[in-house]
Design an enzyme around this catalytic site. Structure first.
Site, mmCIF file in Angstrom:
data_model
loop_
_atom_site.group_PDB
_atom_site.id
_atom_site.type_symbol
_atom_site.label_atom_id
_atom_site.label_comp_id
_atom_site.label_asym_id
_atom_site.label_seq_id
_atom_site.Cartn_x
_atom_site.Cartn_y
_atom_site.Cartn_z
ATOM 1 N N HIS A 152 0.842 -1.211 0.000
ATOM 2 C CA HIS A 152 0.000 0.000 0.000
ATOM 3 C C HIS A 152 0.882 1.269 0.000
ATOM 4 C CE1 HIS A 152 -2.947 2.877 1.578
ATOM 5 N NE2 HIS A 152 -3.877 1.973 1.671
ATOM 6 N N GLU A 256 -1.006 1.642 -5.122
ATOM 7 C CA GLU A 256 -0.809 0.408 -4.362
ATOM 8 C C GLU A 256 -0.842 -0.805 -5.284
ATOM 9 O OE1 GLU A 256 -3.916 2.780 -1.644
ATOM 10 O OE2 GLU A 256 -4.003 0.621 -1.478
HETATM 11 O O1 TA6 Z 1 -6.136 1.945 -0.186
HETATM 12 C C1 TA6 Z 1 -7.178 2.826 -0.001
HETATM 13 C C2 TA6 Z 1 -7.821 2.566 1.342
HETATM 14 O O2 TA6 Z 1 -8.505 1.346 1.366
HETATM 15 C C3 TA6 Z 1 -8.716 3.761 1.653
HETATM 16 O O3 TA6 Z 1 -10.082 3.392 1.606
HETATM 17 C C4 TA6 Z 1 -8.251 4.207 3.040
HETATM 18 O O4 TA6 Z 1 -8.997 3.554 4.027
HETATM 19 C C5 TA6 Z 1 -6.795 3.786 3.005
HETATM 20 O O5 TA6 Z 1 -6.824 2.512 2.379
HETATM 21 C C6 TA6 Z 1 -6.075 3.812 4.323
HETATM 22 O O6 TA6 Z 1 -6.527 2.777 5.147
HETATM 23 P P1 TA6 Z 1 -5.888 2.707 6.636
HETATM 24 O O7 TA6 Z 1 -6.496 1.503 7.258
HETATM 25 O O8 TA6 Z 1 -4.405 2.590 6.480
HETATM 26 O O9 TA6 Z 1 -6.270 4.012 7.277
#
Ligand code: TA6
Length: 285
Positions: A152, A256
């Site tokens: 990510h 990601e």
């Molecule tokens: O990758 C995008 C996502 O799924 C968004 O919806 C947002 O929630 C982000 O990940 C960050 O998630 P986190 O759990 O690290 O705050």
């Protein structure tokens, strides 16, 4: 030659600092989390929030969180984005041959959720003038194992308002901001004028992040990945995240690399799955 140093990092968490002839990098054992990569003479490649917490059981905000074994927050799961990023990993090997290209291999210690070792995770981070990361999942159990995974990655950008993400034209995506409805990317470039949270599926393509403000192009190349997620929280979500500065959305984007949603992996007994992302950047005119 390269140098790898074990240090006590923020929040008292152990980390490795890697210095090569071309770059520096930093990996916390917490989540096997790459928190920094910077090529000499260049702005940092990875974004790390000034507000990030560095505590056990809490994910670091920025760098390359390892999302495993689920993505998002399925109703039957206890937390968002799995548990691998909240666990302390162990260093298995540090290889720094004469070339100076340094690879750190980390493993997730056996845990009940993964059959006490029946499902094994190994993560290799290679630091040179570029940064690559490979997550290998091995199933030594007698049953198939289904999982989602995603590296990510948070990238530092100069100004989200002039940023363009290229490489996904014509690719279908699930729009998290519209009940995960399936859509198709119409434009050659993804631009940002509000929150964007899209899971592009069935795409092996390389993505380029064109940063006019920092005069650079970041290349995100991948192997063993069918999904690419593009996310910027924008103003409201930035304010809603306690571990993220209200204005930090302006200088980051997530691109990601993984296998999520319909691209989830089902690993047969005895099989192994590898996911690799290769990150590089070059000045743009
Ligand atoms: O990758 C995008 C996502 O799924 C968004 O919806 C947002 O929630 C982000 O990940 C960050 O998630 P986190 O759990 O690290 O705050």
């Amino acid at each position: 030659m390269s140098r790898v140093t074990f240090l006590t990092g923020r929040g008292g968490l152990p980390k490795l600092e890697i210095a090569t002839a071309w770059s520096t990098a930093e990996i916390y054992l917490h989540g096997a989390h790459v928190t920094r990569f910077q090529e000499t003479g260049q702005p940092p490649l990875l974004f790390l929030s000034d507000q990030s917490r560095f505590e056990p059981n809490v994910p670091i905000r920025g760098g390359i969180p390892i999302i495993f074994p689920w993505f998002g927050k399925p109703a039957d799961k206890p937390a968002q984005h799995g548990f691998a990023r909240n666990r302390s990993w162990a260093v298995k090997e540090i290889a720094s041959p004469a070339t100076g290209i340094t690879t750190v291999r980390l493993v997730l210690p056996p845990c009940p959720e993964l059959g006490d070792g029946n499902i094994a995770l190994e993560y290799a981070v290679t630091v040179s003038e570029n940064l690559s990361a490979e997550l290998v999942v091995t199933n030594t159990s007698a049953r198939a194992y289904a999982f989602e995974t995603c590296l990510h990655t948070y990238f530092t950008v100069g100004d989200i308002n002039t940023l363009e993400v290229l490489g996904l034209q014509g690719v279908d995506y699930l729009d998290s901001l519209d009940a995960h409805r399936r859509k198709t990317e119409a434009g050659a470039a993804i631009r940002f004028a509000g929150e964007v949270d899209r899971t592009y599926v069935n795409t092996p393509h390389r993505v380029e992040i064109h940063d006019a403000a920092l005069h650079r192009v970041i290349r995100v190349e991948k192997i063993g990945s069918a999904s690419t997620v593009v996310w910027n929280p924008w103003i409201a979500k930035a304010k809603a995240m306690p571990d993220f500065g209200n204005a930090e959305y302006q200088r980051m984007v997530c691109v990601e690399t993984g296998n999520v949603a319909e691209n989830q992996i089902t690993l047969a007994p005895g099989a192994t799955a590898s996911l690799t992302v290769k990150l590089s950047s070059e000045p743009s005119r």
